[in-house]
Every structure is written in structure tokens, then in C-alpha cells.
Design a protein around this motif. Structure first.
Motif, PDB file in Angstrom:
ATOM      1  N   PRO A  31       0.827  -1.206   0.000  1.00 31.76           N
ATOM      2  CA  PRO A  31       0.000   0.000   0.000  1.00 31.76           C
ATOM      3  C   PRO A  31       0.850   1.240   0.000  1.00 31.76           C
ATOM      4  O   PRO A  31       1.790   1.367   0.773  1.00 31.76           O
ATOM      5  CB  PRO A  31      -0.808  -0.134   1.296  1.00 31.76           C
ATOM      6  N   ILE A  32       0.548   2.170  -0.886  1.00 30.26           N
ATOM      7  CA  ILE A  32       1.295   3.414  -0.935  1.00 30.26           C
ATOM      8  C   ILE A  32       0.357   4.602  -0.836  1.00 30.26           C
ATOM      9  O   ILE A  32       0.766   5.721  -0.619  1.00 30.26           O
ATOM     10  CB  ILE A  32       2.115   3.490  -2.235  1.00 30.26           C
ATOM     11  N   LEU A  33      -0.909   4.391  -0.955  1.00 30.75           N
ATOM     12  CA  LEU A  33      -1.862   5.488  -0.955  1.00 30.75           C
ATOM     13  C   LEU A  33      -2.960   5.252   0.071  1.00 30.75           C
ATOM     14  O   LEU A  33      -3.103   6.011   1.019  1.00 30.75           O
ATOM     15  CB  LEU A  33      -2.460   5.660  -2.353  1.00 30.75           C
ATOM     16  N   LEU A  34      -3.730   4.204  -0.121  1.00 29.96           N
ATOM     17  CA  LEU A  34      -4.859   3.918   0.753  1.00 29.96           C
ATOM     18  C   LEU A  34      -4.887   2.449   1.128  1.00 29.96           C
ATOM     19  O   LEU A  34      -4.465   1.591   0.363  1.00 29.96           O
ATOM     20  CB  LEU A  34      -6.178   4.288   0.061  1.00 29.96           C
ATOM     21  N   GLY A  35      -5.388   2.181   2.305  1.00 34.67           N
ATOM     22  CA  GLY A  35      -5.615   0.808   2.741  1.00 34.67           C
ATOM     23  C   GLY A  35      -6.897   0.778   3.546  1.00 34.67           C
ATOM     24  O   GLY A  35      -7.495   1.817   3.833  1.00 34.67           O
ATOM     25  N   TYR A  36      -7.323  -0.393   3.938  1.00 34.34           N
ATOM     26  CA  TYR A  36      -8.480  -0.487   4.809  1.00 34.34           C
ATOM     27  C   TYR A  36      -8.406  -1.771   5.618  1.00 34.34           C
ATOM     28  O   TYR A  36      -7.690  -2.705   5.265  1.00 34.34           O
ATOM     29  CB  TYR A  36      -9.791  -0.435   4.014  1.00 34.34           C
ATOM     30  N   VAL A  37      -9.116  -1.784   6.729  1.00 35.56           N
ATOM     31  CA  VAL A  37      -9.162  -2.966   7.574  1.00 35.56           C
ATOM     32  C   VAL A  37     -10.492  -3.665   7.366  1.00 35.56           C
ATOM     33  O   VAL A  37     -11.535  -3.022   7.243  1.00 35.56           O
ATOM     34  CB  VAL A  37      -8.964  -2.613   9.066  1.00 35.56           C
ATOM     35  N   VAL A  53      -4.989   6.295   5.369  1.00 33.49           N
ATOM     36  CA  VAL A  53      -3.899   6.707   4.481  1.00 33.49           C
ATOM     37  C   VAL A  53      -2.662   5.896   4.853  1.00 33.49           C
ATOM     38  O   VAL A  53      -2.224   5.898   6.009  1.00 33.49           O
ATOM     39  CB  VAL A  53      -3.615   8.209   4.624  1.00 33.49           C
ATOM     40  N   ALA A  54      -2.107   5.185   3.873  1.00 27.07           N
ATOM     41  CA  ALA A  54      -0.958   4.310   4.107  1.00 27.07           C
ATOM     42  C   ALA A  54       0.314   4.996   3.631  1.00 27.07           C
ATOM     43  O   ALA A  54       0.463   5.300   2.449  1.00 27.07           O
ATOM     44  CB  ALA A  54      -1.147   2.985   3.383  1.00 27.07           C
ATOM     45  N   VAL A  55       1.217   5.255   4.565  1.00 24.42           N
ATOM     46  CA  VAL A  55       2.514   5.859   4.240  1.00 24.42           C
ATOM     47  C   VAL A  55       3.522   4.727   4.066  1.00 24.42           C
ATOM     48  O   VAL A  55       3.834   4.020   5.029  1.00 24.42           O
ATOM     49  CB  VAL A  55       2.979   6.811   5.353  1.00 24.42           C
ATOM     50  N   PRO A  56       4.045   4.493   2.846  1.00 24.75           N
ATOM     51  CA  PRO A  56       4.930   3.349   2.619  1.00 24.75           C
ATOM     52  C   PRO A  56       6.231   3.478   3.396  1.00 24.75           C
ATOM     53  O   PRO A  56       6.721   4.581   3.657  1.00 24.75           O
ATOM     54  CB  PRO A  56       5.172   3.377   1.107  1.00 24.75           C
ATOM     55  N   ALA A 120       4.242  -0.412   5.491  1.00 25.86           N
ATOM     56  CA  ALA A 120       3.628   0.916   5.549  1.00 25.86           C
ATOM     57  C   ALA A 120       3.200   1.218   6.974  1.00 25.86           C
ATOM     58  O   ALA A 120       3.137   0.335   7.832  1.00 25.86           O
ATOM     59  CB  ALA A 120       2.420   0.991   4.604  1.00 25.86           C
ATOM     60  N   LYS A 121       2.921   2.501   7.195  1.00 30.35           N
ATOM     61  CA  LYS A 121       2.359   2.948   8.464  1.00 30.35           C
ATOM     62  C   LYS A 121       1.060   3.697   8.183  1.00 30.35           C
ATOM     63  O   LYS A 121       0.934   4.355   7.146  1.00 30.35           O
ATOM     64  CB  LYS A 121       3.322   3.889   9.201  1.00 30.35           C
ATOM     65  N   ALA A 122       0.115   3.574   9.111  1.00 31.07           N
ATOM     66  CA  ALA A 122      -1.112   4.355   9.005  1.00 31.07           C
ATOM     67  C   ALA A 122      -0.820   5.781   9.460  1.00 31.07           C
ATOM     68  O   ALA A 122      -0.168   5.996  10.484  1.00 31.07           O
ATOM     69  CB  ALA A 122      -2.222   3.727   9.849  1.00 31.07           C
TER      70      ALA A 122
END
Length: 391
Positions: A31-37, A53-56, A120-122
């Protein structure tokens, strides 16, 4: 330029940026842009179906206690991307836990998480994760419809689901955004249209800057792929035991073993490879090397077993860059940030591509001839050579 035209162009640039991020996310496989749980393991900070928002890790590799990270789990959900919070750190790696879970992942059998596993980090503001409510719910709904129609499941790339969810819906959304973005951008690349009864358009003519933009897009995409795709994190299993064997990765507690890592370059440009230890008790030598065209190089990875017996995992990161700059400059830029090195390489490639296009085609608009007016490539090159000689 009117306010409406400016708004449309700004929107086009924004969509183009999203498309670029999605493409880079696809190349990185993270993920480099968006992710979800997809589950409620992070409630109340993140409800099931919330996006974030996922920060790679390529952009921000620092991890602290309290961060919510996306990592490649080894045991949880049978392996795969998982989003949990870092609640502690040991010599073997990070301790992670879902906010809603009564025990840590490591208490449940998941090995300690190392830097090499974190992708990545949220994004958090004042310690709180910035969420996009119901983004995942919408994606999973699209996924369900797509699965019903096709009966297939694809993995997520640019827009990524975590925990134990699948991602065909996210892929469809990414494709839709990409198509919309390219359509808007290419529409905006040309001159503004005038609403007149008499057409001022020239048939079979492509604006020079539009053509140049397409050429640069191809060059940068392939150059970035050549650097990013072969890069990644290598995983090494290490067993610390009182009964070591001839296997170099099964050794006595406290001892060190050496493994040879091969760097293959199947391309037609030399590369600069940078190796970094992403786990404790790992040493690498040499850490940087230049590998020639269609050649290979070797580096030594030294792994030290802990004093306690057990099975452990060690990670080594590898970064590759096209050697279009002096290796020392690339290594220095990598030390600043891997993205700085990638950007510098792409700037050089863009400059060379622009120079080649200007020399070969000039800066006039390109006219596409019909079949009846076809001129062989040899004839066009001969004419261009005559123009150069006359100059």
C-alpha cells in the motif's frame, strides 16, 4: 484561463497524482496510498471497513511504539498483510497487537515483527489514526459483485486491504480511477477548445508536448520498474540449537554463520546495489556494489544466533538503482533517502530522453500520415540527416 478551466486542470493533475501513486504502489507490491481494515481487531481506533492513508516504508521507515503499522505476517491469517499497533520492542523485533485483542500477536504465535516485514504505516495525527469511514465497506461491496460476476479473486496492489481480506474490488476501483485520470489528463494536455462553428483542429496531428509527455511516461515507468521490482527484502531462517548440523543456518547459540547472496543483473544497464540489515545481529559486506550489464555480483551475509535456542527470522534489504550517475553519488543519495536516489536517476533519464527526442524529431508538432502517404523510416531519417548537414 477561466476559473472553470483552472479547476478542471487542477482536478486533472490531482487525479494524475493518484494514478501515479497507484502505479508506484503496484510496482512496490504494497500500500502506498490507501488501505483499509476488514475486521474489528483495531476497534475503536479503526472500525471494520474503515480506510486509512498508508505511508509506505520507503517514504518513512521510522517505527515507534504506538504506531499502527502494516506488516507481512507469517502466522496471522495464514500469512499476509496485517494492520496492528506496535506496543513494544525487543532485541528480536517489535511486539504488535490489535487494539481490540486481549493479547499480543506474539503471545498468539506470531514471531516478532522486524523492519523488513513492515511495508507501511497508518497516518496518525496527535496519536490518532486518520480514518476514511466505510471506504473498505464500499471496496468489499464492489469485490463481492466482481467475484459474483467473474468467480475470480485478485490481490490488492495500489489500494490495499489488510487483515484477512481479499481485494478484487480494490483493483477495479484502482483501474477505474486510472482510466478516469488518464482520460482527464490527456484531454487537458491539448490546447483549450474554442466553441466555434468552424473547426480549427488539425487532423492526424499530435502536439509536441503531448507526445513528449507520453515518451517520458514510458521511460520513467520502465526505469522505476527496473529499480523497484528487483528490490525488496530477503528473509533468512536461522535456528539456534544445542545440536547444530552441517546446515549453515542451523548453528549453536551465540555463533555466527556466513551466507553468500548473489545479485543478478539481467538488464542492459549496469546497476548499483545497496544492502542493508533490517534485523538485529545481521552484518553485510560489502554493503554496496556495482554490477555490470548482464552480470552478477556476490555479497556476504553474516547471521549471529541468539543465546536462547529457537527458530528466528532475519531480514536483509536490497535496493537497486540504474548506474546512470557515479556509484558514489547514488550511494550518497540513497543515504539521504531511497526516493532521492530513484528521483535523481529518473531526472537523468528524463534529460537524456528529452535530448534524444529534440535531436531526432525537433520540437514541432507530429503529424501522423495516412497509409497512402506513408514514408519509410529510412527515408525520414535520411531527410533528417540532410537537415542536420544543412545546418
Amino acid at each position: 484561463m477561466t476559473g472553470t478551466a483552472l479547476l478542471k486542470r487542477t482536478l486533472g493533475v490531482g487525479i494524475a497524482l493518484v494514478v501515479v501513486l497507484l502505479l508506484v504502489g503496484q510496482l512496490l507490491g504494497q500500500p502506498i496510498l490507501l488501505g483499509y481494515v476488514a475486521t474489528g481487531s483495531m476497534e475503536p481506533a479503526m472500525n471494520a471497513g474503515d480506510g486509512f492513508v498508508a505511508v509506505p516504508s520507503l517514504a518513512d521507515s521510522s517505527v515507534e511504539q504506538g504506531d499502527v503499522v502494516v506488516f507481512e505476517a507469517r502466522e496471522l491469517h495464514g500469512g499476509g498483510l496485517t494492520t496492528h499497533r506496535v506496543v513494544g520492542e525487543t532485541e528480536e523485533g517489535y511486539v504488535t497487537k490489535g487494539d481490540a485483542n486481549p493479547f499480543t500477536d506474539q503471545d498468539g504465535g506470531e514471531p516478532h515483527v522486524t523492519d523488513g516485514q513492515i511495508v507501511a504505516k497508518a497516518w496518525q495525527v496527535n496519536g490518532e489514526v486518520v480514518t476514511i469511514p466505510h471506504l473498505g465497506t464500499a471496496i468489499m461491496g464492489a469485490q463481492h459483485v466482481a467475484e459474483s460476476a467473474s468467480g475470480t479473486v485478485a490481490s490488492v496492489v495500489g489500494l490495499t486491504a489488510t487483515d484477512d481480506s481479499e481485494g478484487l474490488g480494490a483493483v477495479l476501483v484502482a483501474v477505474g480511477v486510472a482510466l478516469l485520470g488518464f482520460g482527464t489528463v490527456f484531454e487537458r494536455l491539448g490546447p483549450a477548445r474554442r466553441e466555434t462553428r468552424r473547426s480549427r483542429s488539425r487532423e492526424n496531428v499530435i502536439a509536441f508536448w503531448t507526445a513528449l509527455g507520453l515518451v517520458l511516461l514510458v521511460f520513467v515507468t520502465f526505469a522505476t520498474a527496473a529499480m523497484v521490482v528487483p528490490s525488496g527484502t530477503a528473509e533468512y531462517e536461522l535456528v539456534s540449537t544445542d545440536s547444530p548440523t552441517d546446515d549453515p543456518q542451523v548453528i549453536a547459540p551465540g555463533e555466527t554463520t556466513e551466507l553468500t547472496r548473489t545479485v543478478d543483473n539481467a538488464g542492459y544497464l549496469p546497476i548499483v546495489a545497496v544492502h542493508e540489515a533490517e534485523s538485529n545481529n545481521v552484518a553485510i559486506g560489502p554493503t554496496t556494489q556495482t554490477v555490470g550489464i548482464r552480470s552478477s555480483g556476490e555479497t556476504t551475509v553474516s547471521l549471529t544466533a541468539p543465546d536462547e535456542t529457537g527458530s528466528y527470522t532475519r531480514h536483509v534489504g536490497e535496493y537497486r538503482y540504474l548506474a546512470v550517475l557515479p556509484p558514489a553519488a547514488i550511494v550518497w543519495l540513497h543515504g539521504l533517502h531511497p526516493l532521492a536516489a530513484i528521483a535523481a536517476v529518473n531526472v537523468v533519464i528524463v534529460g537524456l530522453a528529452v535530448a534524444i527526442v529534440l535531436v531526432v524529431f525537433g520540437h514541432d508538432d507530429l503529424r501522423l500520415r495516412s497509409v497512402g502517404d506513408h514514408v519509410p523510416a529510412s527515408t525520414r531519417l535520411e531527410r533528417k540527416l540532410r537537415e542536420w548537414l544543412r545546418e
